[in-house]
Design an enzyme around this catalytic site. Structure first.
Site, mmCIF file in Angstrom:
data_model
loop_
_atom_site.group_PDB
_atom_site.id
_atom_site.type_symbol
_atom_site.label_atom_id
_atom_site.label_comp_id
_atom_site.label_asym_id
_atom_site.label_seq_id
_atom_site.Cartn_x
_atom_site.Cartn_y
_atom_site.Cartn_z
ATOM 1 N N ARG A 57 19.814 4.849 2.771
ATOM 2 C CA ARG A 57 20.978 4.797 1.894
ATOM 3 C C ARG A 57 21.643 6.172 1.839
ATOM 4 N NH1 ARG A 57 19.803 4.807 -2.733
ATOM 5 N NH2 ARG A 57 17.540 4.651 -2.788
ATOM 6 N N TYR A 116 22.806 -0.237 7.844
ATOM 7 C CA TYR A 116 21.404 -0.145 7.417
ATOM 8 C C TYR A 116 21.201 -0.510 5.946
ATOM 9 C CZ TYR A 116 16.580 1.338 7.705
ATOM 10 O OH TYR A 116 15.206 1.337 7.728
ATOM 11 N N GLY A 168 20.412 -0.948 2.148
ATOM 12 C CA GLY A 168 21.252 -1.061 0.954
ATOM 13 C C GLY A 168 22.709 -0.680 1.190
ATOM 14 N N LYS A 210 21.584 -3.711 -3.497
ATOM 15 C CA LYS A 210 21.885 -2.594 -4.397
ATOM 16 C C LYS A 210 23.332 -2.677 -4.912
ATOM 17 C CE LYS A 210 17.827 -0.945 -3.640
ATOM 18 N NZ LYS A 210 16.811 -1.053 -4.693
ATOM 19 N N HIS A 248 16.578 -1.971 -11.848
ATOM 20 C CA HIS A 248 15.832 -1.688 -10.621
ATOM 21 C C HIS A 248 14.342 -1.805 -10.943
ATOM 22 C CE1 HIS A 248 15.103 1.456 -7.170
ATOM 23 N NE2 HIS A 248 15.003 0.226 -6.729
ATOM 24 N N SER A 307 12.991 4.480 -5.767
ATOM 25 C CA SER A 307 12.759 3.896 -4.441
ATOM 26 C C SER A 307 11.535 4.508 -3.767
ATOM 27 C CB SER A 307 13.986 4.149 -3.554
ATOM 28 O OG SER A 307 15.138 3.684 -4.217
ATOM 29 N N CYS A 360 8.361 4.328 -4.421
ATOM 30 C CA CYS A 360 7.287 4.847 -5.296
ATOM 31 C C CYS A 360 6.219 3.785 -5.541
ATOM 32 C CB CYS A 360 7.852 5.290 -6.637
ATOM 33 S SG CYS A 360 8.702 6.859 -6.561
ATOM 34 N N GLY A 361 6.198 2.727 -4.744
ATOM 35 C CA GLY A 361 5.097 1.767 -4.844
ATOM 36 C C GLY A 361 5.382 0.535 -5.687
ATOM 37 N N LYS A 362 6.670 0.214 -5.907
ATOM 38 C CA LYS A 362 6.979 -1.005 -6.687
ATOM 39 C C LYS A 362 6.449 -2.246 -5.995
ATOM 40 C CE LYS A 362 11.447 -1.352 -7.554
ATOM 41 N NZ LYS A 362 11.974 -0.156 -6.869
ATOM 42 N N THR A 363 6.642 -2.317 -4.671
ATOM 43 C CA THR A 363 6.209 -3.519 -3.948
ATOM 44 C C THR A 363 4.684 -3.628 -3.991
ATOM 45 O OG1 THR A 363 8.122 -3.246 -2.523
ATOM 46 C CG2 THR A 363 6.416 -4.749 -1.741
ATOM 47 N N ASN A 364 4.003 -2.500 -3.805
ATOM 48 C CA ASN A 364 2.532 -2.537 -3.845
ATOM 49 C C ASN A 364 2.046 -2.959 -5.230
ATOM 50 O OD1 ASN A 364 2.503 -1.653 -1.228
ATOM 51 N ND2 ASN A 364 2.092 0.487 -1.738
ATOM 52 N N ASP A 414 11.811 -5.674 -6.712
ATOM 53 C CA ASP A 414 12.832 -4.612 -6.687
ATOM 54 C C ASP A 414 13.883 -4.722 -7.791
ATOM 55 O OD1 ASP A 414 13.783 -2.248 -5.381
ATOM 56 O OD2 ASP A 414 15.434 -3.411 -4.531
ATOM 57 N N ARG A 463 11.491 -0.372 7.633
ATOM 58 C CA ARG A 463 11.430 -1.478 6.670
ATOM 59 C C ARG A 463 10.942 -2.771 7.299
ATOM 60 N NH1 ARG A 463 13.281 -0.383 1.222
ATOM 61 N NH2 ARG A 463 13.983 1.785 1.312
ATOM 62 N N ARG A 494 6.849 9.512 -9.186
ATOM 63 C CA ARG A 494 5.839 10.384 -8.547
ATOM 64 C C ARG A 494 5.881 11.728 -9.230
ATOM 65 N NH1 ARG A 494 4.374 9.083 -3.129
ATOM 66 N NH2 ARG A 494 5.374 7.113 -2.597
ATOM 67 N N TYR A 539 -3.304 1.866 -6.300
ATOM 68 C CA TYR A 539 -3.382 0.528 -5.699
ATOM 69 C C TYR A 539 -4.158 -0.444 -6.583
ATOM 70 C CZ TYR A 539 -1.516 3.190 -1.791
ATOM 71 O OH TYR A 539 -0.731 3.998 -1.013
#
Ligand code: OXD
Ligand code: MN
Length: 609
Positions: free
Chosen positions: A73, A214, A216, A223, A243, A265, A267-271, A290, A391, A422, A516
């Site tokens: 982005r 590419y 977003g 976004k 977000h 972005s 920082c582990g949201k998906t995990n 997200d 990605r 973080r 995790y």
């Protein structure tokens, strides 16, 4: 123009007007069928944008490599062109909308010559949801069409909604044409890096994006619509477009709670959204990774829907140990972008959990010989094989941990909201806000070390309020006030608010917390706090758990480290408070006075300890 089976006159005339401007060779309506998807994927394979991965290893999956000048982005080329600069506020780039339109009109004029303009209707939100919204993207990129068809409900559901002459968000996208682009990528990844512009006209519910293909910058449903434009709609209509990931936690007794969480972005949201619990009997399921659209319902509770239908996640460091659910989701029907390619036709990235086979081709399509590959692995060579912002794009339909109610049209009731980033120091593992307003204060001051998701320096500390700094479509001071006002109705049952930090380090630079699966331990404490369990230890930052209340059974962590994770150090807080004050001042005169009062209270508390 092709005559569509669309009765929405607004759409028909807009497509006609944009066709006259962009001058594509043809206009094609994307109805979201498998046949269309396969045909476009074959087309991208034939022109070299896609490489089909080994069907035995990853059926119906593709690898795309972008132009090296178009990999993330571009925040400095992203604009909020509201009528007045004050409405865009100090956190957004602004140009007068009339002036921007005339600049962009020159760029879009003829930009689609020799290409097809795809008309992609899409629905954001579950079908039949009163909270779902329609958008239409006009794009000259088949790559964009295919990615959107994995992460949004394209075609039929949106066409049905559009028939009623419904309002829709207009998104125009062209990869553009560059005189200077590097010859080897010119055909497979058109873009115009010198003149990229991602532009929002919030009052018109309109997005124009030029020059980038590419993420977003180009998948305008995500976004651009679901955050920047939707945040303006939410302000006007009294809801929240955030977000945030959304997950459910079920305890061993079968009681379930939903938690939403804002993290900058990468920082582990998906995990976190897909975490596999390390605690026996505790289960986590995913609603979204997200974006959350949240409304207070008539029962006084806050309900969230995930407007998306898939994931556009960061590949590096995704592995069976960090996120086995994501690994299971993209075993098939996935588009990978800017990953490395193994000799047997599979993808590879740093942190995937095994070494790259000799002969792996890096994301710029250079073949590294085996000695180079092994030197990359042993850390001697700086350039990674996979781009740090590479990605995977994949549909939630294949994700093994989706919550039963993830498509509930009414959304899911939120018990707690997390703000995380973080931070290698200062911010403890978890801290509870004293009130809604104090929670808004913590959210407004959220900070994180920057990642590769946006172009620019990585690892620099920046304040990213509510993880929305790059995504808030209006004056950030008004956004804070909107959040405060959402909590001021006394009949509402407000979620509790927490700040979390999985990334605190010791003085030797080692992470103190394993993260995790063990983040479940923090979720458990939050879950039980929401049920009225435990006391908190009051500190200047908020309420911290007593170490004995955090379930550490089976965790290899020293009591010193645990203590360190659950401590707020006054000497670190003093510079933090200064930095918060500078930040709130920089966010302009519309920042509510309440937030400065919270800051003053924190300063007093800090002086007392
Ligand atoms: C994303 C981002 O792609 O936040 O989700 O950058
Ligand atoms: Mn994001």
């Amino acid at each position: 123009m092709a005559s569509f089976e669309i009765s929405n006159s607004g759409l028909v005339s807009w497509v006609d007007e944009m066709k006259r401007l962009c001058k594509p060779d043809s206009v094609v309506l994307y109805r979201g069928t498998k046949e269309e998807y396969d045909r476009l994927a074959d087309l991208l394979v034939s022109v070299g944008t896609f490489r089909r991965l080994n069907p035995q290893l990853r059926p119906n999956s593709f690898l795309a490599n972008s132009d090296p000048a178009d990999t993330a982005r571009v925040e400095e080329k992203t604009f909020i062109c509201s009528r007045t600069q004050d409405d865009a506020g100090p956190s957004n780039n602004w140009v007068d909308p009339g002036e921007m339109k005339s600049r962009l009109t020159k760029l879009f004029d003829g930009s689609m010559q020799g290409r097809t303009m795809y008309v992609v209707p899409y629905l954001m939100g579950p079908q039949g949801s009163p909270y779902a919204r329609v958008g239409v993207e006009l794009t000259d990129s088949a790559y964009v069409v295919l990615n959107m068809s994995l992460i949004a409900r394209t075609g039929r559901p949106a066409l049905d909604a559009l028939e009623a002459n419904a309002e829709f968000v207009r998104c125009l996208h062209s990869c553009g044409r560059s005189a200077t682009q590097s010859a080897c990528y010119a055909k497979t990844w058109p873009c115009d890096p010198e003149r990229m512009a991602i532009v929002h006209f919030p009052e018109e519910r309109l997005v124009w994006s030029y020059g980038s293909g590419y993420g977003g910058n180009a998948l305008l449903n995500k976004k651009c619509f679901a955050l920047r434009i939707a945040s303006c709609i939410a302000r006007d209509e009294g809801w929240l477009a955030e977000h945030m990931m959304i997950l459910s936690v079920t305890n061993p007794q079968g009681r379930k709670k939903y938690i939403a969480g804002a993290f900058p972005s990468a920082c582990g949201k998906t995990n976190l959204a897909m975490v596999k619990s390390s605690l026996p009997g505790w289960r986590v399921k995913t609603v979204g990774d997200d974006i959350a659209w949240m409304h207070f319902a008539s029962d006084g509770r806050l309900y969230a829907i995930n407007p998306e239908a898939g994931f556009f996640g960061v590949a590096p460091n995704t592995s069976s140990s960090s996120n086995s659910n994501a690994m299971a989701t993209f075993t098939r029907d996935t588009i990978f972008t800017n990953c490395a390619l193994t000799p047997d036709g599979d993808v590879w990235w740093e942190g995937i959990g095994y070494d790259a086979p000799a002969g792996t081709i890096d994301w710029t399509k250079q073949c590294r010989d085996s000695s180079e590959t092994s030197s990359v692995l042993s850390g001697c060579k700086k350039d990674p094989l996979c781009h740090p912002n590479a990605r995977f794009t994949t549909s939630a339909a294949h994700c093994p941990c989706m919550d039963e109610d993830w498509e509930n049209p009414n959304g899911v009731p939120i018990s707690a909201i997390l703000f995380g980033g973080r931070r290698s120091s200062t911010i403890p593992l978890v801290c509870e806000a004293r009130s809604w307003t104090h929670g808004v204060f913590l959210g407004a001051n959220l900070s994180s070390e920057t990642t590769a998701a946006a172009a620019g320096q990585v690892g620099r500390l920046r304040r990213d309020p509510f993880a929305m700094l790059p995504f808030c479509g209006y004056n950030i001071g008004d956004y804070f006030a909107h959040w405060i006002s959402m909590g001021s109705n006394l009949t509402r049952k407000l979620p509790k608010i927490y700040q979390v930090n999985w990334f605190k380090k010791d003085s030797d630079g080692h992470y103190l917390w394993p993260g995790y699966a063990d983040n479940m331990r923090v979720l458990k404490w939050i879950f039980e706090r929401c049920e009225g369990k435990y006391e908190v230890r009051s500190t200047a930052l908020g309420g911290l758990p007593y170490p004995e209340d955090l379930d550490a059974v089976g965790l290899k962590i020293s009591s010193t480290d645990l203590q360190n994770l659950l401590t707020v150090n006054a000497s670190e807080l003093v510079p933090e408070i200064d930095s918060m004050r500078n930040h709130l001042n920089a966010m302009g005169p519309r920042v509510p006075a309440t937030l400065f009062r919270e800051l003053a209270a924190m300063e007093e508390n800090c002086a007392r300890t």
